[in-house]
Design an enzyme around this catalytic site. Structure first.
Site, PDB file in Angstrom:
ATOM      1  CG  ASP A 124      -8.283   0.999   3.653  1.00 50.23           C
ATOM      2  OD1 ASP A 124      -8.972  -0.098   2.994  1.00 50.23           O
ATOM      3  OD2 ASP A 124      -7.051   0.643   3.236  1.00 50.23           O
TER       4      ASP A 124
ATOM      5  CE  LYS B 160      -4.102  -1.778   2.392  1.00 50.65           C
ATOM      6  NZ  LYS B 160      -5.223  -1.470   3.323  1.00 50.65           N
TER       7      LYS B 160
ATOM      8  CE1 TYR C  32     -12.302  -9.136   7.841  1.00 50.50           C
ATOM      9  CE2 TYR C  32     -11.438  -7.112   7.764  1.00 50.50           C
ATOM     10  CZ  TYR C  32     -11.305  -8.156   7.479  1.00 50.50           C
ATOM     11  OH  TYR C  32     -10.354  -8.645   6.654  1.00 50.50           O
TER      12      TYR C  32
END
Ligand code: ATR
Length: 250
Positions: free
Chosen positions: A73, A37, A193
């Protein structure tokens, strides 16, 4: 839509060749994930403003040979919160100071949060993030260690836990914030999550706070990427069902 989304495992030493190859092949866009990233910024021609400040992207779009980079994000975190509250003018408490905290902090400051406090196990990392926000955005965030949690939760409208506390298989971890510290109406967003209903979100329910599962941010980072590539918003319920099926391993 006659499109396809497929995984390409790429070794760090092949990142440049991979981006050039994808562009040459006429691919519309890709998501970029760990560990690329940050490194991929070097191969991007045009970085969206928020992503540039964050210093990380997770979405590339190939536009007539131009490589554009975005951080969904960050925008995903914002959309997940704005399903239940308004960020503008809100007081935000962020736990953790890693990549996810960074994305959320910059995005929420840009969106007009009235104040942001960053608390971390290693307070030095929280200080570095706050200083970077002051440099790049002129936003003065507060920072410190977890001992400041009780007072900070009291004055917060939104609490975001970006740490892995409570993540599978450690689902019975002691949460960083218990119900006794929360107040009614506090928005509690746990970025974990798996499980969807974490120990922190169970505390939020007990306190009549408003729980927001990490699955909402995961969903919206995908929705935002889809919109960047196609110019369309996908049907949320279809995407959410697919996501839930994938998480269950179906
Ligand atoms: P991400 O990219 O998902 O943000 P990260 O960069 O590894 O992940 O950041 C995780 C954050 O959670 C860090 O701020 C970490 O604190 P340190 O900076 O002290 O490492 C925090 N964290 C990790 N494990 C934790 C735990 N068990 N309790 C509290 N905080 C934790």
């Amino acid at each position: 839509m006659d499109w396809i989304y497929v995984p390409f495992p790429v070794k760090p030493e092949n990142l440049k060749a991979a981006v050039e190859g994808l562009r040459a092949l006429g691919v519309e866009g890709v998501n970029v994930t760990i560990p690329h990233k940050e490194a991929v910024l070097e191969y991007i021609d045009d970085i969206h403003g928020t992503a540039a400040m964050i210093g990380a992207v997770n979405t590339l779009k190939f536009d007539d040979g131009t490589v554009r980079g975005y951080n969904t994000d960050a925008s995903g975190c914002l959309r997940a919160l704005e399903e239940v509250t308004s960020v503008e003018g809100s007081s935000v408490l962020i736990l953790g100071a890693g990549g996810a905290a960074r994305a959320c902090a910059f995005q929420l400051a840009e969106r007009g949060a009235s104040d942001i406090t960053i608390l971390n196990r290693t307070p030095e990392k929280a200080r570095l993030l706050a200083e970077d926000m002051a440099d790049k955005l002129g936003f003065e965030a507060s920072y410190g260690g977890y001992e400041l949690i009780p007072g900070s939760v009291k004055s917060a409208d939104i609490l975001i836990d970006t740490t892995p506390v409570g993540m599978y298989p450690h689902t019975d971890d002691r949460p960083l914030v218990g119900a006794e510290l929360m107040h009614e109406g506090l928005v509690v967003h746990d970025l974990v999550y798996n499980p969807q209903r974490t120990v922190l979100l169970r505390e939020a329910e007990r306190a009549s706070a408003i729980p927001v599962s990490g699955i909402r941010m995961l969903l919206y980072q995908g929705v935002e990427a889809f919109r960047i590539w196609t110019g369309r918003d996908p049907p949320l319920d279809v995407m959410e069902d697919a996501l839930k099926r994938a998480l269950k391993g179906d």
